[in-house]
Design a protein around this motif. Structure first.
Motif, PDB file in Angstrom:
ATOM      1  N   TYR A  75       6.825  -5.151   9.000  1.00 32.92           N
ATOM      2  CA  TYR A  75       7.742  -4.064   8.670  1.00 32.92           C
ATOM      3  C   TYR A  75       8.568  -3.734   9.899  1.00 32.92           C
ATOM      4  O   TYR A  75       8.023  -3.503  10.987  1.00 32.92           O
ATOM      5  N   ILE A  76       9.889  -3.707   9.728  1.00 27.95           N
ATOM      6  CA  ILE A  76      10.807  -3.343  10.811  1.00 27.95           C
ATOM      7  C   ILE A  76      11.393  -1.974  10.499  1.00 27.95           C
ATOM      8  O   ILE A  76      11.980  -1.771   9.430  1.00 27.95           O
ATOM      9  N   THR A  77      11.231  -1.047  11.397  1.00 26.59           N
ATOM     10  CA  THR A  77      11.662   0.328  11.141  1.00 26.59           C
ATOM     11  C   THR A  77      13.178   0.421  11.012  1.00 26.59           C
ATOM     12  O   THR A  77      13.919  -0.409  11.526  1.00 26.59           O
TER      13      THR A  77
ATOM     14  N   GLU B  74       8.641   7.727  11.846  1.00 22.35           N
ATOM     15  CA  GLU B  74       7.206   8.003  11.883  1.00 22.35           C
ATOM     16  C   GLU B  74       6.603   7.962  10.478  1.00 22.35           C
ATOM     17  O   GLU B  74       5.547   7.355  10.254  1.00 22.35           O
ATOM     18  N   ASP B  75       7.281   8.572   9.510  1.00 15.55           N
ATOM     19  CA  ASP B  75       6.797   8.549   8.133  1.00 15.55           C
ATOM     20  C   ASP B  75       6.801   7.132   7.564  1.00 15.55           C
ATOM     21  O   ASP B  75       5.884   6.736   6.840  1.00 15.55           O
ATOM     22  N   GLN B  76       7.844   6.378   7.880  1.00 15.84           N
ATOM     23  CA  GLN B  76       7.914   4.988   7.417  1.00 15.84           C
ATOM     24  C   GLN B  76       6.679   4.214   7.881  1.00 15.84           C
ATOM     25  O   GLN B  76       6.022   3.518   7.092  1.00 15.84           O
ATOM     26  N   ILE B  77       6.370   4.341   9.153  1.00 19.37           N
ATOM     27  CA  ILE B  77       5.253   3.591   9.721  1.00 19.37           C
ATOM     28  C   ILE B  77       3.925   4.042   9.119  1.00 19.37           C
ATOM     29  O   ILE B  77       3.080   3.215   8.736  1.00 19.37           O
ATOM     30  N   ASN B  78       3.736   5.328   9.000  1.00 23.78           N
ATOM     31  CA  ASN B  78       2.490   5.831   8.425  1.00 23.78           C
ATOM     32  C   ASN B  78       2.304   5.353   6.989  1.00 23.78           C
ATOM     33  O   ASN B  78       1.188   5.014   6.566  1.00 23.78           O
ATOM     34  N   ASP B  79       3.405   5.302   6.234  1.00 28.55           N
ATOM     35  CA  ASP B  79       3.319   4.868   4.833  1.00 28.55           C
ATOM     36  C   ASP B  79       2.984   3.384   4.718  1.00 28.55           C
ATOM     37  O   ASP B  79       2.157   2.992   3.880  1.00 28.55           O
TER      38      ASP B  79
ATOM     39  N   ALA C 161      12.110   0.981   3.570  1.00 30.31           N
ATOM     40  CA  ALA C 161      12.446   2.276   4.172  1.00 30.31           C
ATOM     41  C   ALA C 161      13.163   3.200   3.202  1.00 30.31           C
ATOM     42  O   ALA C 161      12.990   4.422   3.252  1.00 30.31           O
ATOM     43  N   ASN C 162      13.956   2.629   2.301  1.00 34.00           N
ATOM     44  CA  ASN C 162      14.732   3.439   1.361  1.00 34.00           C
ATOM     45  C   ASN C 162      14.115   3.509  -0.031  1.00 34.00           C
ATOM     46  O   ASN C 162      14.736   4.028  -0.969  1.00 34.00           O
ATOM     47  N   ALA C 163      12.912   2.993  -0.176  1.00 29.72           N
ATOM     48  CA  ALA C 163      12.226   3.058  -1.469  1.00 29.72           C
ATOM     49  C   ALA C 163      11.798   4.489  -1.764  1.00 29.72           C
ATOM     50  O   ALA C 163      11.521   5.276  -0.852  1.00 29.72           O
TER      51      ALA C 163
END
Length: 205
Positions: free
Chosen positions: A4-6, A15-20, A176-178
């Motif tokens: 996954y690339i932020t 931060e939320d992207q990574i945690n999810d 990221a945009n899901a």
């Protein structure tokens, strides 16, 4: 494997992207520092590192080798002309994961024999046919490195890219945009697992 690339431009915080994606089972995260200051990257790493350690996830920082060293992350992926794999290896050490982007046979040629861990190919630039051609070229050159398709990859592209010769994909905007990052990540991981099981079955036959 799924990387996954932020995406700092997405509606959800990095931060939320990574945690999810971590919660969904993705264990390979690359921070793209575009749009972020070095201090913002440092603060982000400090926040997410405990979760990455808990999940035994690789954490990389794209391009910024010295920042990756300072933050003590697991490695880097290098854009063309950003840095050299040799410098990254010297800076980050033998255990670091080092990837390098390539989008042509000439760029592949320049990577032969270098101390690196995987090649990342731009799906947006190359398309499926171009990715397949580079994978075949690497096989011809006996470059036994994992091949990862990145840049614009969606769930619907995974099957074709794996059939083209990739060992994994890197996803960014599509996750990221899901509406539900974790659910979409699980879907991608499930599909990739099917291919891993097929490859294992071939090896065992």
């Amino acid at each position: 494997m799924l990387q996954y690339i932020t995406d700092s431009s997405a509606k959800r915080s990095v931060e939320d992207q990574i945690n999810d994606v971590l919660a969904a089972g993705c264990n390979w995260i690359t921070i793209d520092p575009e749009g972020m200051s070095d201090d913002e990257v440092r603060a982000l790493v400090e926040k997410i590192m405990p979760a990455c350690l808990e999940k035994q996830a690789f954490l990389l920082i794209k391009d910024k080798v010295e920042l990756a060293k300072e933050c003590n992350v697991g490695g880097t992926v290098l854009s063309q002309n950003s840095d050299t794999p040799s410098h990254a290896r010297m800076a980050l050490g033998a255990a670091a994961v080092i990837g390098v982007e390539a989008a042509s046979t000439q760029e592949i040629d320049r990577l032969i024999g270098l101390d690196m861990d995987y090649v990342e190919m731009s799906f947006k630039k190359l398309g499926v046919d171009g990715v397949k051609a580079l994978c075949s070229y690497m096989e011809e050159k006996e470059m036994e490195l994992p091949r990862v398709a990145a840049d614009g990859v969606t769930y619907d592209d995974i099957a074709a890219l794996m059939d083209a010769g990739c060992n994994g994909v890197a996803m960014s905007e599509a996750l990221a945009n899901a509406d539900d990052i974790a659910t979409e990540t699980k879907k991608a991981l499930s599909l990739l697992k099917e291919y891993e099981e097929k490859e294992q079955a071939k090896l065992n036959s």
